[in-house]
Design a protein around this motif. Structure first.
Motif, PDB file in Angstrom:
ATOM      1  N   ALA A 261      -1.078   5.676  -5.261  1.00 39.25           N
ATOM      2  CA  ALA A 261      -1.040   5.214  -3.873  1.00 39.25           C
ATOM      3  C   ALA A 261      -0.578   6.322  -2.939  1.00 39.25           C
ATOM      4  O   ALA A 261      -1.078   6.454  -1.810  1.00 39.25           O
ATOM      5  N   GLY A 262       0.376   7.141  -3.417  1.00 36.29           N
ATOM      6  CA  GLY A 262       0.849   8.251  -2.599  1.00 36.29           C
ATOM      7  C   GLY A 262      -0.232   9.294  -2.365  1.00 36.29           C
ATOM      8  O   GLY A 262      -0.365   9.834  -1.256  1.00 36.29           O
ATOM      9  N   GLN A 263      -1.008   9.579  -3.385  1.00 40.12           N
ATOM     10  CA  GLN A 263      -2.116  10.513  -3.222  1.00 40.12           C
ATOM     11  C   GLN A 263      -3.179   9.954  -2.287  1.00 40.12           C
ATOM     12  O   GLN A 263      -3.778  10.696  -1.493  1.00 40.12           O
ATOM     13  N   CYS A 264      -3.399   8.653  -2.389  1.00 41.63           N
ATOM     14  CA  CYS A 264      -4.337   7.993  -1.479  1.00 41.63           C
ATOM     15  C   CYS A 264      -3.889   8.157  -0.028  1.00 41.63           C
ATOM     16  O   CYS A 264      -4.692   8.475   0.868  1.00 41.63           O
ATOM     17  N   LEU A 265      -2.595   7.950   0.221  1.00 39.75           N
ATOM     18  CA  LEU A 265      -2.054   8.093   1.575  1.00 39.75           C
ATOM     19  C   LEU A 265      -2.172   9.532   2.061  1.00 39.75           C
ATOM     20  O   LEU A 265      -2.543   9.784   3.215  1.00 39.75           O
ATOM     21  N   GLU A 266      -1.894  10.491   1.192  1.00 40.23           N
ATOM     22  CA  GLU A 266      -1.954  11.894   1.581  1.00 40.23           C
ATOM     23  C   GLU A 266      -3.385  12.321   1.902  1.00 40.23           C
ATOM     24  O   GLU A 266      -3.627  13.056   2.873  1.00 40.23           O
ATOM     25  N   LEU A 267      -4.347  11.875   1.099  1.00 40.37           N
ATOM     26  CA  LEU A 267      -5.747  12.212   1.365  1.00 40.37           C
ATOM     27  C   LEU A 267      -6.218  11.614   2.688  1.00 40.37           C
ATOM     28  O   LEU A 267      -6.952  12.257   3.450  1.00 40.37           O
ATOM     29  N   CYS A 268      -5.787  10.390   2.958  1.00 39.25           N
ATOM     30  CA  CYS A 268      -6.144   9.756   4.226  1.00 39.25           C
ATOM     31  C   CYS A 268      -5.531  10.510   5.402  1.00 39.25           C
ATOM     32  O   CYS A 268      -6.193  10.732   6.433  1.00 39.25           O
ATOM     33  N   ARG A 269      -4.279  10.900   5.264  1.00 40.16           N
ATOM     34  CA  ARG A 269      -3.615  11.638   6.347  1.00 40.16           C
ATOM     35  C   ARG A 269      -4.340  12.950   6.635  1.00 40.16           C
ATOM     36  O   ARG A 269      -4.577  13.305   7.805  1.00 40.16           O
ATOM     37  N   ALA A 323      -2.976   1.635   7.928  1.00 39.71           N
ATOM     38  CA  ALA A 323      -3.389   0.657   6.924  1.00 39.71           C
ATOM     39  C   ALA A 323      -3.097   1.172   5.513  1.00 39.71           C
ATOM     40  O   ALA A 323      -2.605   0.426   4.651  1.00 39.71           O
ATOM     41  N   THR A 324      -3.368   2.441   5.269  1.00 36.66           N
ATOM     42  CA  THR A 324      -3.102   3.020   3.943  1.00 36.66           C
ATOM     43  C   THR A 324      -1.605   3.073   3.673  1.00 36.66           C
ATOM     44  O   THR A 324      -1.145   2.816   2.557  1.00 36.66           O
ATOM     45  N   TRP A 325      -0.821   3.396   4.703  1.00 35.22           N
ATOM     46  CA  TRP A 325       0.635   3.418   4.575  1.00 35.22           C
ATOM     47  C   TRP A 325       1.164   2.032   4.224  1.00 35.22           C
ATOM     48  O   TRP A 325       2.090   1.882   3.431  1.00 35.22           O
ATOM     49  N   GLY A 326       0.566   0.990   4.797  1.00 31.57           N
ATOM     50  CA  GLY A 326       0.988  -0.366   4.483  1.00 31.57           C
ATOM     51  C   GLY A 326       0.758  -0.722   3.030  1.00 31.57           C
ATOM     52  O   GLY A 326       1.606  -1.366   2.387  1.00 31.57           O
ATOM     53  N   VAL A 327      -0.372  -0.290   2.459  1.00 31.87           N
ATOM     54  CA  VAL A 327      -0.638  -0.518   1.033  1.00 31.87           C
ATOM     55  C   VAL A 327       0.402   0.199   0.173  1.00 31.87           C
ATOM     56  O   VAL A 327       0.925  -0.349  -0.802  1.00 31.87           O
ATOM     57  N   TYR A 328       0.700   1.424   0.551  1.00 33.08           N
ATOM     58  CA  TYR A 328       1.691   2.227  -0.182  1.00 33.08           C
ATOM     59  C   TYR A 328       3.064   1.557  -0.161  1.00 33.08           C
ATOM     60  O   TYR A 328       3.753   1.481  -1.184  1.00 33.08           O
ATOM     61  N   VAL A 365      -8.548   3.896   0.347  1.00 33.99           N
ATOM     62  CA  VAL A 365      -8.060   2.602  -0.117  1.00 33.99           C
ATOM     63  C   VAL A 365      -9.088   1.941  -1.018  1.00 33.99           C
ATOM     64  O   VAL A 365      -8.742   1.300  -2.019  1.00 33.99           O
ATOM     65  N   ARG A 366     -10.362   2.072  -0.679  1.00 31.36           N
ATOM     66  CA  ARG A 366     -11.414   1.500  -1.524  1.00 31.36           C
ATOM     67  C   ARG A 366     -11.413   2.146  -2.904  1.00 31.36           C
ATOM     68  O   ARG A 366     -11.556   1.469  -3.931  1.00 31.36           O
ATOM     69  N   THR A 367     -11.225   3.458  -2.940  1.00 29.91           N
ATOM     70  CA  THR A 367     -11.144   4.157  -4.229  1.00 29.91           C
ATOM     71  C   THR A 367      -9.926   3.711  -5.025  1.00 29.91           C
ATOM     72  O   THR A 367     -10.000   3.474  -6.239  1.00 29.91           O
ATOM     73  N   LEU A 368      -8.796   3.579  -4.343  1.00 34.88           N
ATOM     74  CA  LEU A 368      -7.578   3.103  -5.000  1.00 34.88           C
ATOM     75  C   LEU A 368      -7.777   1.697  -5.546  1.00 34.88           C
ATOM     76  O   LEU A 368      -7.330   1.375  -6.655  1.00 34.88           O
ATOM     77  N   GLY A 369      -8.434   0.844  -4.776  1.00 37.22           N
ATOM     78  CA  GLY A 369      -8.659  -0.529  -5.228  1.00 37.22           C
ATOM     79  C   GLY A 369      -9.465  -0.580  -6.511  1.00 37.22           C
ATOM     80  O   GLY A 369      -9.171  -1.402  -7.400  1.00 37.22           O
ATOM     81  N   ARG A 370     -10.491   0.259  -6.628  1.00 39.67           N
ATOM     82  CA  ARG A 370     -11.294   0.284  -7.858  1.00 39.67           C
ATOM     83  C   ARG A 370     -10.453   0.722  -9.055  1.00 39.67           C
ATOM     84  O   ARG A 370     -10.569   0.168 -10.154  1.00 39.67           O
ATOM     85  N   THR A 371      -9.600   1.713  -8.841  1.00 40.63           N
ATOM     86  CA  THR A 371      -8.750   2.193  -9.930  1.00 40.63           C
ATOM     87  C   THR A 371      -7.746   1.134 -10.363  1.00 40.63           C
ATOM     88  O   THR A 371      -7.543   0.888 -11.554  1.00 40.63           O
TER      89      THR A 371
END
Length: 436
Positions: A261-269, A323-328, A365-371
């Motif tokens: 989730a942290g990597q997801c947030l960093e990539l989005c940022r 939105a990504t931060w909220g998931v994290y 987030v979509r990629t994270l959801g699949r994982t």
């Protein structure tokens, strides 16, 4: 010390030579070492072939490095008598196996001290060799040989294993050759709260086949007894465990789940940073300045950090980051929930919510959801297995990094595995090392 009494020192007992079958007959102090003249207590006058008494023929001297006292090397000069049988002509010498192995340069007491210093006090081989007054190769060969005998070759080392952890480890930093190994850790003592984790084995390479082959080489009774395997997000380890271990529970470690989730947030940022400014983060850019604050749990934010987050999300261009931060943050709070059942329910709801209906703009987030959906059973299994985590595995990896650093690197993987097993394999000299 008015009530203290002193008597003539007994060097045999003081130097712990009575347990080695030796008796001190003299001493000599050199500037850099202490020398003790000894003789073997055991007579051995009877012929080993015919049993007749032999007569003294001559004597020889055996030089042994003993445990140091006051960090001064202690050398034993052992006088060994030789006998001859007049009946059969056999020539033999006194048995000194209680003091040292045949052809060994270290006494059993010196070897025990060296092994304890290496494993329990974490001294380097160079420091041990200096204290014993021998060469580096002599100390290293002796310690590795004894370590293999008392620990690595011990058949009971794998007994009672119910929970294991598996992870990769970099054993050397070179451009040539395979630098990765797979480490297998016994986490049973951690789960049962009976002791620390310990290294079970280390295998060259990092792949599904490497772990699968290692598991297949274990006895069937051992594989049947393994209940849980803790690991990171590498699916190869999971596939190998499921194929080789019947009814095993795979647990994905919380650290690695949160890191996803942290990597997801960093990539989005970074993506939004580039899209809004046209360049990578610079000093003074709001998204770049808040990168560390974004990775902090919401319950740990200071007032200043909370204000920075509010100002950041006030910009409509940063909605994807918000939105990504909220998931994290949901994931972090779920793992921190003291009620494991409630935490599990929150993680399950998060996985279900990310399974479908996520806007296309939230690419990460979509990629994270699949994982998460693919590893959902492994993630949720953590909450049903208290005390099961790959954290101790990462801790042992850290100890191995320290070992490699203190040794200034290793060139031989065989030696590195042996040293690693002695360092983190649960070795206890008081329990394992016995003078033969």
């Amino acid at each position: 010390m008015a009530d203290s009494t002193f008597a003539t020192p007994d060097l045999t007992t003081f130097a712990r030579l009575d347990t080695l079958g030796l008796q001190v007959t003299g001493q000599f102090l050199e500037p850099d070492r202490a020398v003790l003249a000894c003789r073997a207590v055991k007579g051995d006058e009877l012929c080993r072939a015919c049993g007749e008494p032999g007569r003294p023929r001559d004597s020889t001297t055996r030089r042994l490095a003993h445990e140091p006292f006051g960090w001064r090397p202690t050398i034993l000069l052992v006088t060994v008598r030789r006998f001859r049988c007049d009946g059969c002509g056999l020539v033999w010498r006194q048995d000194t196996s209680a003091a040292a192995e045949p052809r060994a340069r270290l006494s059993r007491g010196g070897l025990r001290w060296a092994l304890t210093a290496l494993v329990c006090q974490h001294l380097t081989v160079a420091r041990i060799a200096e204290a014993l007054g021998v060469s580096w190769n002599t100390a290293n060969d002796a310690v590795l040989t004894e370590g293999r005998r008392v620990l690595i070759s011990d058949p009971s080392r794998f007994d009672g294993v119910r929970v294991i952890g598996v992870d990769e480890h970099v054993w050397r930093h070179t451009r040539r050759g395979d630098k990765f190994v797979t480490v297998i850790i016994d986490l049973t003592p951690v789960r049962d709260r009976t002791g620390p984790a310990r290294l079970l084995d280390m295998v060259e390479g990092r792949s599904k086949q490497v772990f699968k082959t290692w598991l297949s080489q274990r006895p069937e009774t051992w594989r049947t007894g393994v209940e849980v395997v803790a690991m990171d997000g590498f699916t190869g380890f999971k596939t190998a465990a499921v194929e080789e271990l019947d009814e095993v529970t795979v647990v994905m470690d919380p650290f690695h789940v949160v890191r996803l989730a942290g990597q997801c947030l960093e990539l989005c940022r970074r993506r939004i940073q580039l899209a809004t400014t046209g360049h990578r983060g610079h000093s003074g850019d709001p998204l770049y300045s808040a990168r560390r604050t974004l990775s902090t749990g919401a319950d740990l934010l200071t007032e200043k950090q909370q204000l920075r987050i509010a100002e950041l999300f006030a910009n409509e261009q940063h909605l994807a980051v918000e939105a990504t931060w909220g998931v994290y943050q949901i994931m972090i709070s779920a793992y921190r929930d003291p009620n494991r059942a409630a935490g599990k329910n929150r993680i399950r709801q998060l996985i279900d919510s990310l399974a479908s209906g996520v806007p296309a703009a939230l690419i990460e987030v979509r990629t994270l959801g699949r994982t998460l959906r693919k590893r959902a059973s492994d993630i949720l299994a953590y909450f049903d297995r208290p005390g099961t985590s790959n954290g101790p595995t990462e801790a042992i990896n850290g100890r191995l990094e320290h070992l490699r650093g203190s040794a200034l690197g290793f060139r031989s993987l065989t030696n590195y595995i042996a040293r690693s097993l002695m360092e983190t394999g649960g070795f206890r000299p008081g329990l394992h090392l016995r003078l033969r």
